[in-house]
Structure formats: C-alpha cells, structure tokens
Design a protein around this motif. Structure first.
Motif, PDB file in Angstrom:
ATOM      1  N   GLU A   1      75.379  -2.730  14.955  1.00 23.68           N
ATOM      2  CA  GLU A   1      75.912  -3.115  13.643  1.00 23.68           C
ATOM      3  C   GLU A   1      76.159  -1.896  12.764  1.00 23.68           C
ATOM      4  O   GLU A   1      77.150  -1.829  12.027  1.00 23.68           O
TER       5      GLU A   1
ATOM      6  N   ARG B   1      79.360  -0.201  13.898  1.00 21.74           N
ATOM      7  CA  ARG B   1      80.521  -0.997  13.481  1.00 21.74           C
ATOM      8  C   ARG B   1      80.819  -0.818  11.994  1.00 21.74           C
ATOM      9  O   ARG B   1      81.977  -0.759  11.577  1.00 21.74           O
ATOM     10  N   ALA B   2      79.748  -0.719  11.201  1.00 22.43           N
ATOM     11  CA  ALA B   2      79.932  -0.681   9.755  1.00 22.43           C
ATOM     12  C   ALA B   2      80.227   0.716   9.218  1.00 22.43           C
ATOM     13  O   ALA B   2      81.025   0.872   8.280  1.00 22.43           O
ATOM     14  N   ASP B   3      79.618   1.762   9.794  1.00 23.84           N
ATOM     15  CA  ASP B   3      79.624   3.074   9.142  1.00 23.84           C
ATOM     16  C   ASP B   3      80.301   4.194   9.920  1.00 23.84           C
ATOM     17  O   ASP B   3      80.425   5.308   9.396  1.00 23.84           O
ATOM     18  N   TYR B   4      80.716   3.962  11.173  1.00 21.47           N
ATOM     19  CA  TYR B   4      81.360   5.040  11.923  1.00 21.47           C
ATOM     20  C   TYR B   4      82.641   5.467  11.212  1.00 21.47           C
ATOM     21  O   TYR B   4      83.311   4.659  10.559  1.00 21.47           O
TER      22      TYR B   4
ATOM     23  N   GLU C   1      85.583   6.062  12.028  1.00 22.70           N
ATOM     24  CA  GLU C   1      86.784   5.310  12.366  1.00 22.70           C
ATOM     25  C   GLU C   1      86.394   3.920  12.842  1.00 22.70           C
ATOM     26  O   GLU C   1      85.303   3.719  13.370  1.00 22.70           O
ATOM     27  N   LYS C   2      87.308   2.980  12.678  1.00 25.33           N
ATOM     28  CA  LYS C   2      87.034   1.629  13.140  1.00 25.33           C
ATOM     29  C   LYS C   2      86.967   1.627  14.665  1.00 25.33           C
ATOM     30  O   LYS C   2      87.802   2.222  15.333  1.00 25.33           O
ATOM     31  N   VAL C   3      85.932   0.964  15.197  1.00 27.37           N
ATOM     32  CA  VAL C   3      85.762   0.928  16.647  1.00 27.37           C
ATOM     33  C   VAL C   3      85.858  -0.505  17.141  1.00 27.37           C
ATOM     34  O   VAL C   3      85.508  -1.455  16.433  1.00 27.37           O
ATOM     35  N   ASP C   4      86.347  -0.640  18.362  1.00 30.03           N
ATOM     36  CA  ASP C   4      86.525  -1.949  18.974  1.00 30.03           C
ATOM     37  C   ASP C   4      85.197  -2.457  19.527  1.00 30.03           C
ATOM     38  O   ASP C   4      84.488  -1.720  20.228  1.00 30.03           O
ATOM     39  N   ASP C   5      84.861  -3.708  19.211  1.00 24.76           N
ATOM     40  CA  ASP C   5      83.590  -4.271  19.674  1.00 24.76           C
ATOM     41  C   ASP C   5      83.494  -4.244  21.196  1.00 24.76           C
ATOM     42  O   ASP C   5      82.444  -3.923  21.772  1.00 24.76           O
TER      43      ASP C   5
END
Length: 444
Positions: free
Chosen positions: A44, A47-50, A52-56
């Motif tokens: 989580e 997903r929230a703080d990386y 760049e947006k990452v794919d689940d």
C-alpha cells in the motif's frame, strides 16, 4: 503432473482450511499473518507514495518473483507470456538466434546455444555474457526485454557484444535471425557407427530416437557397429521423455527415482522389456552443458553397465520441477523433488562423471574457457548425501592425439575430437568399451 503430486497439492489445500487446534500451530499462524500484514503495508505504501504511478499487477508479479527467487534457481512464476514461451520451446518454432539464456546479477548469461542455429554456428558458447545488443548496453534490464530484442523477423541482423571469461577483451558477433525449428534429434552414420544427437527432451524426443535407430539400420542395410548417443550441450527437458529414451537402450530395470520432501514421497520409473539397440555397444557423450534429463539418461545407461559415458563432467542439475497451473494462462514452476540414478546416486551439484575423460581438444579455447555448472548458481540445492562421483582412472591418454593442438587435429581432419574418439572406440571394440563393467554398484 504425477498423481502423487496432485494428491499432495490437494492435501496441502485441505490442511489450510483446517482450524488451528494447538498452541504451536496458532503461534505459527500468528507469525505468518503478521508477516503478511507487513507485506500488505509495504504494498500500500508503494502504491500511494512511489515517485511514479505503478501498476498493481506488476507489483504483485514482482513480489511473487522475489519470493520464488529466494528458493532455488529453477523455481519461477510463469505469467501468460512465459507460459507461451515455454510451449514454444517444447512444441514450436520461432524467429531468433537459438540461444538459451538466463539472468545473473543483472547480466544476460548464455546457458547453451542450440545446435545448427545462428548462435551455434557463430561460436557462441555456454558461459558467455551478452552485454550489448546493437551497441546498446542491456545490463540492468530484464531478461524478457533482452529476449524480445534477440527474437525477431527471420533474415534481419543483430550485433551482440560478448564477454567471454578467459578472454581479455569483449568482442562483437553479428548474427542473422532464422526460423529456429526445434528438432530434438538428428542422426547420421560414420564408419558404420550410428550417431544419435539429442539436442533437447521435448514431447517428441523418444519417438525421434526410435525413428533414428530404424533410419540408421535402413541406411546400412543391417545392424551398425554400435551407437554414439550425443547428449552434449543438452539442457534437458521433460522427465517422461528422459525415461522413454533410456528405455530405448535398456532391457529392464529402474531408470530413475524422484524423492520429495517426505521420506515416503518416492516415485520410481522403470524400463520395459526390450532393448531396441539389441545389445550393441553404446557410447554416451556428455559435457558441462549436459543437464537434467540428459543426466538421467547418462546415469541410467552408466549404472546398468549398458554403455560407456565419455567426455566431461555434466552440469549437475539433479532436481525435478513440477508445473502447477494457477489459471488457464499462468503457472508455478516449482522444484518438488530430487532425482537419483538407479544405484542411488544424486547428481545434484556433482553431475555425472564420465567413465573416460575425453576433453574437447578440437576446441582451441578448451583450456582457458571456464565451465559453469549447477554448483556455480546462487541458491542451488545442496547435495546432502555428498556422493562420491569421482571418475575412474583410464589409460585413454595413451592415444597420441591427446597431445595434439586443435590446429594439428584440424589438419588431420578432426573437427570434433570427442565424437571422433567415441566412434573409434566403438569400431576398435577394445579396452575402453569394457570400463563400464568395473564401476561399483549398489546404493551409496
């Protein structure tokens, strides 16, 4: 999957549904759930703080890959793409170079080139590292990305930069992609000796070996002097095909056993009555690239004293991988057992030692080129039995050709010294073909 493994998998699933009944089980469950909670917390947070947006899906696949990579080098998760690639390797054909590769510390490493492919003809060898493709550094990328670049439309060219241990400088090789037809078996006749070259153990290998014996006899109008079974640079494949190929040359007896985690989890495979080679002399050729299914065949023929194993010590992959389907397009390739030769030897780490050591003297790099085997892989399974697979001493080096250089052998028309020596051993019917009978027997 063998029925015992299916039953084991079902049993494990059932156990997971049974409530914990003891304090110790409850403690284990509690610890496991805490670890899973930590995993979800990391998931989580990424997903929230990386940045760049990452794919689940990519995150979960990465987590699965990481879990399996902590086990041994041969366990892996097959997504839809990997699943299709595996099917291509056992069934089909593709446009490419003919290389089996792996990833090691961020670098692409050659496991083996497939015979009669662009890579093989260009002299690429097991243990080479590919650092650049068309001048672009590929270090640090994924194995899938490298494979995608090497495959492509037949007739197109690609430049590989190779780092070879033992050489001072990298060198470039330009290859032209071809349709790689995965023919597991080829045969020919030299000096009335039938040569059966087995390149892989795919679904048609045993059928092709039987057809090769028929073809050899027809071409000679009768029996040959004997057979050379060439398993060099054979990375292995399907277990059932290794058993069937061994059965072609054995009259009876155990071919191989596989043993799982529990003491009682043992499955044995046997040869059926009838030796298709009719008792004729057999020489099996192996080298450091002979692995897994190839080692099963060599070990079975050696232990039954059915033939002589020549060449160099084999790779040493003595584990069995089971394909456990997860969905219609994904699966788990999991190491579930170790295999043992008929006399009870494990080849894990140690490999199959030949009865007669015959180096490939026609290879000018054979002295300086390191051999890479299972024992060199990180996290490889340990051979707990520490079986002594030491080679028998044999006075084969009295042959004056052992003192020749590759260039001298070539002038005498010897392009493949190991194969030439095997053929000569059969045609002479001399001492080398009696060595196998002196090997020790029994469980060790």
């Amino acid at each position: 999957m063998p029925k015992p493994m299916i039953r084991a998998a079902l049993a494990l699933s059932a156990v997971a549904l049974v409530p914990a009944t003891t304090a110790s089980m409850a403690a284990v469950d509690s610890t496991t759930w805490r670890e899973l909670d930590q995993f979800l917390a990391v998931f989580e947070r990424v997903r929230a703080d990386y940045v760049e947006k990452v794919d689940d899906e990519a995150l979960i696949k990465g987590a699965i890959d990481g879990m399996l990579s902590s086990l041994d080098p041969h366990s892996s998760y097959l997504d839809a793409r990997d699943f299709e690639n595996m099917r291509t390797q056992t069934d089909g054909a593709y446009g490419g170079l003919g290389l089996t590769v792996s990833m090691e510390d961020g670098a692409v490493k050659v496991i083996t080139p497939t015979e009669d492919t662009p890579a093989y003809k260009a002299g690429i060898k097991a243990g080479d590292y590919i650092t650049h493709l068309d001048g672009t550094l590929i270090y640090g990328g994924t194995l899938d990305e490298a494979v995608d670049q090497m495959r492509g439309k037949p007739g197109t060219a690609i430049k590989l930069t190779i780092v070879r241990p033992g050489r001072d400088k990298p060198f470039d090789v330009t290859l032209t992609r071809e349709i790689i037809e995965l023919k597991p078996v080829k045969w020919e006749v030299k000096n009335r000796v039938g040569i059966i070259n087995i390149n892989s153990f795919s679904r048609t290998t045993a059928e092709s070996v039987r057809a090769a014996i028929v073809g050899i006899e027809k071409s000679l109008g009768g029996k040959p002097a004997g057979y050379v079974v060439d398993l060099r640079s054979n990375p292995g494949g399907l277990l059932d095909q290794a058993v069937e190929v061994s059965d072609v040359f054995l009259e009876r007896g155990e071919v191989v056993s596989q043993r799982g985690r529990q003491k009682g989890d043992i499955e044995r495979f046997y040869a059926r009555p009838g030796d298709m080679a009719k008792g004729l002399p057999i020489v099996v050729l192996v080298d450091s690239g002979s692995a897994s299914a190839a080692e099963i065949v060599a070990g079975a023929i050696q232990d039954h004293h059915r033939g002589v194993v020549m060449g160099e010590r084999s790779f040493g992959k003595g584990s069995v991988q089971t394909l456990l389907p997860l969905t219609d397009t994904t699966a788990l390739r999991l190491t579930t057992a170790r295999y043992y030769t008929p006399s009870g030897r494990s080849v894990q780490e140690g490999g199959i030692e030949p009865d007669i050591q015959v180096p490939q003297l026609s290879d000018p790099d054979y002295k300086t080129r390191p051999r890479f085997r299972e024992a060199d892989l990180k996290r490889h399974l340990i051979n707990e039995a520490k079986v002594d697979n030491s080679v028998l001493e044999e006075d084969a080096k009295d042959d004056p050709r052992f003192k020749m250089t590759a260039e001298e052998l070539k002038k005498k028309g010897v392009e493949d010294f190991q194969l030439t020596y095997a053929i000569d051993s059969i045609t002479r019917l001399a001492k080398p073909l009696t060595v196998a009978a002196s090997r020790p027997t029994g469980k060790r």
